[in-house]
Scaffold this motif. Structure first.
Motif, PDB file in Angstrom:
ATOM      1  N   TYR A   1      -2.463   2.517 -21.969  1.00  0.00           N
ATOM      2  CA  TYR A   1      -1.933   1.787 -23.110  1.00  0.00           C
ATOM      3  C   TYR A   1      -1.288   0.494 -22.642  1.00  0.00           C
ATOM      4  CZ  TYR A   1      -2.704   5.517 -26.472  1.00  0.00           C
ATOM      5  OH  TYR A   1      -3.294   6.431 -27.308  1.00  0.00           O
TER       6      TYR A   1
ATOM      7  N   GLN B   1       1.441  -2.547 -23.880  1.00  0.00           N
ATOM      8  CA  GLN B   1       2.505  -2.810 -24.838  1.00  0.00           C
ATOM      9  C   GLN B   1       3.091  -4.200 -24.624  1.00  0.00           C
ATOM     10  OE1 GLN B   1       6.054  -0.325 -24.613  1.00  0.00           O
ATOM     11  NE2 GLN B   1       6.445  -0.577 -26.799  1.00  0.00           N
TER      12      GLN B   1
ATOM     13  N   GLY C   1       8.257  -5.982 -28.430  1.00  0.00           N
ATOM     14  CA  GLY C   1       8.431  -5.863 -29.878  1.00  0.00           C
ATOM     15  C   GLY C   1       7.287  -5.183 -30.602  1.00  0.00           C
ATOM     16  N   LYS C   2       6.321  -4.702 -29.847  1.00  0.00           N
ATOM     17  CA  LYS C   2       5.157  -4.034 -30.458  1.00  0.00           C
ATOM     18  C   LYS C   2       5.047  -2.602 -29.955  1.00  0.00           C
ATOM     19  CE  LYS C   2       3.646  -7.852 -32.403  1.00  0.00           C
ATOM     20  NZ  LYS C   2       3.649  -8.012 -33.880  1.00  0.00           N
ATOM     21  N   GLY C   3       4.244  -1.826 -30.677  1.00  0.00           N
ATOM     22  CA  GLY C   3       3.961  -0.485 -30.208  1.00  0.00           C
ATOM     23  C   GLY C   3       2.867  -0.501 -29.154  1.00  0.00           C
ATOM     24  N   PRO C   4       2.771   0.561 -28.352  1.00  0.00           N
ATOM     25  CA  PRO C   4       1.679   0.639 -27.367  1.00  0.00           C
ATOM     26  C   PRO C   4       0.332   0.644 -28.079  1.00  0.00           C
ATOM     27  CG  PRO C   4       3.354   2.313 -26.969  1.00  0.00           C
ATOM     28  CD  PRO C   4       3.652   1.730 -28.306  1.00  0.00           C
TER      29      PRO C   4
ATOM     30  N   LEU D   1      -3.901   1.348 -27.456  1.00  0.00           N
ATOM     31  CA  LEU D   1      -4.903   1.920 -26.553  1.00  0.00           C
ATOM     32  C   LEU D   1      -5.780   0.823 -25.971  1.00  0.00           C
ATOM     33  CD1 LEU D   1      -6.284   4.468 -25.407  1.00  0.00           C
ATOM     34  CD2 LEU D   1      -7.763   4.436 -27.435  1.00  0.00           C
TER      35      LEU D   1
ATOM     36  N   THR E   1       3.462  -4.600 -20.571  1.00  0.00           N
ATOM     37  CA  THR E   1       3.777  -3.331 -19.909  1.00  0.00           C
ATOM     38  C   THR E   1       2.576  -2.405 -20.074  1.00  0.00           C
ATOM     39  OG1 THR E   1       6.136  -3.587 -20.363  1.00  0.00           O
ATOM     40  CG2 THR E   1       5.361  -1.378 -19.804  1.00  0.00           C
TER      41      THR E   1
ATOM     42  N   PHE F   1       0.993   1.443 -19.544  1.00  0.00           N
ATOM     43  CA  PHE F   1       1.307   2.859 -19.392  1.00  0.00           C
ATOM     44  C   PHE F   1       0.025   3.642 -19.141  1.00  0.00           C
ATOM     45  CE2 PHE F   1       5.680   2.882 -20.885  1.00  0.00           C
ATOM     46  CZ  PHE F   1       5.751   1.781 -21.720  1.00  0.00           C
TER      47      PHE F   1
ATOM     48  N   LYS G   1      -0.943  16.782 -26.828  1.00  0.00           N
ATOM     49  CA  LYS G   1       0.312  16.219 -26.345  1.00  0.00           C
ATOM     50  C   LYS G   1       0.023  15.182 -25.263  1.00  0.00           C
ATOM     51  CE  LYS G   1       4.512  17.565 -23.943  1.00  0.00           C
ATOM     52  NZ  LYS G   1       5.253  18.721 -23.388  1.00  0.00           N
ATOM     53  N   LEU G   2       0.405  13.939 -25.582  1.00  0.00           N
ATOM     54  CA  LEU G   2       0.174  12.836 -24.655  1.00  0.00           C
ATOM     55  C   LEU G   2       1.448  12.598 -23.856  1.00  0.00           C
ATOM     56  CD1 LEU G   2      -2.148  10.852 -24.070  1.00  0.00           C
ATOM     57  CD2 LEU G   2      -1.157   9.315 -25.756  1.00  0.00           C
ATOM     58  N   THR G   3       1.336  12.712 -22.524  1.00  0.00           N
ATOM     59  CA  THR G   3       2.471  12.481 -21.629  1.00  0.00           C
ATOM     60  C   THR G   3       2.267  11.153 -20.934  1.00  0.00           C
ATOM     61  OG1 THR G   3       2.758  14.857 -21.276  1.00  0.00           O
ATOM     62  CG2 THR G   3       3.730  13.381 -19.644  1.00  0.00           C
ATOM     63  N   PHE G   4       3.260  10.291 -21.019  1.00  0.00           N
ATOM     64  CA  PHE G   4       3.155   8.941 -20.486  1.00  0.00           C
ATOM     65  C   PHE G   4       3.801   8.829 -19.113  1.00  0.00           C
ATOM     66  CE2 PHE G   4       1.517   6.219 -23.858  1.00  0.00           C
ATOM     67  CZ  PHE G   4       1.647   7.027 -24.973  1.00  0.00           C
TER      68      PHE G   4
ATOM     69  N   LYS H   1       5.866   6.085 -16.544  1.00  0.00           N
ATOM     70  CA  LYS H   1       7.038   5.274 -16.847  1.00  0.00           C
ATOM     71  C   LYS H   1       6.707   3.836 -17.203  1.00  0.00           C
ATOM     72  CE  LYS H   1      10.695   7.825 -14.560  1.00  0.00           C
ATOM     73  NZ  LYS H   1      11.853   7.760 -13.625  1.00  0.00           N
TER      74      LYS H   1
ATOM     75  N   THR I   1       5.406  -3.277 -15.454  1.00  0.00           N
ATOM     76  CA  THR I   1       5.370  -4.599 -16.051  1.00  0.00           C
ATOM     77  C   THR I   1       4.454  -5.492 -15.221  1.00  0.00           C
ATOM     78  OG1 THR I   1       7.620  -4.356 -16.876  1.00  0.00           O
ATOM     79  CG2 THR I   1       6.743  -6.593 -16.769  1.00  0.00           C
TER      80      THR I   1
END
Lengths: 113, 110
Positions: free
Chosen positions: B36, B38, B41-44, B46, B87, B89, B97-100, B102, B105
């Protein structure tokens, strides 16, 4: 045209208050999620609903209560807000339990003072 | 216990260069591995994803390389552009269940 919309975008409130964040998706997806992103940008899942049924409930204080009135909406209610609740909360949706990607909203920045 | 680990923590690349971000996972039951992107100010959003039965997937300037035996996968961004500064991810999924990781940048210098 917004696929996943959250309201409000910003929320500043005092400790001890109760607040709600609303989320709506117009993609026809069957699964919705709440994620919390902390100050270090770490994204952690909180809850997930599939067709209004709770399917993921991570270790989250029970002050947080999700509600899904229908599969297009997932709201998050937070009681007795604490300083540590300050974060950006993202709503997301997916089809087929996420195997074609999640679509995220633009987030709600919650600041507890 | 962090199930998905990213490296490096930050990356600076010159315009036109190759950006490489690595990710390692622990749970062999993970069956879907997306990246992902990001912006502030925005969402991640795909970017690209891969399943464990495929060793490489390419979409435009973005390539995922997957090594199942090493439990590692990486994102390569060819011809990096200043607009790629964001950024990134990596993530892994099982049972919806999606595990990200950390996040890292990436800064692409003109």
């Amino acid at each position: 045209d917004t696929a996943v919309s959250q309201t409000p975008k910003y929320l500043v409130t005092q400790m001890g208050n109760d607040k709600s964040i609303k989320c709506e998706q117009n993609l026809g997806h069957d699964t919705m999620y709440w994620y919390k992103q902390d100050s270090k940008k770490f994204l952690k899942i909180m809850f997930s609903y599939n067709n209004k049924e709770l399917i993921i409930n991570e270790t989250v204080p029970n002050r947080f209560s999700p509600k899904s009135p229908d599969k297009a909406h997932l709201n998050l209610h937070i009681n007795s807000l604490e300083l540590g609740d300050s974060a950006v909360y993202f709503c997301a949706s997916s089809q087929d339990r996420g195997y074609y990607g999640y679509t995220f909203g633009s987030g709600t920045r919650l600041t507890v003072v | 216990q962090q199930q998905v680990k990213q490296s490096p923590q930050s990356l600076i690349v010159q315009k036109g260069g190759i950006s490489i971000i690595n990710c390692a996972y622990e749970n062999t039951a993970f069956d879907y591995f997306p990246w992902y992107q990001q912006f502030p100010g925005k969402g991640p959003a795909l970017l690209i994803a891969i399943r464990p039965d495929v060793s490489e997937k390419k979409e435009g300037r973005f390539t995922i390389s997957f090594n199942k035996s090493a439990k590692q996968f990486s994102l390569h961004i060819m011809d990096s552009q200043p607009g790629d500064s964001a950024t990134y991810f990596c993530a892994a999924s099982i049972n919806s269940k999606l595990t990200f990781g950390k996040g890292i940048t990436l800064s692409v210098r003109p």
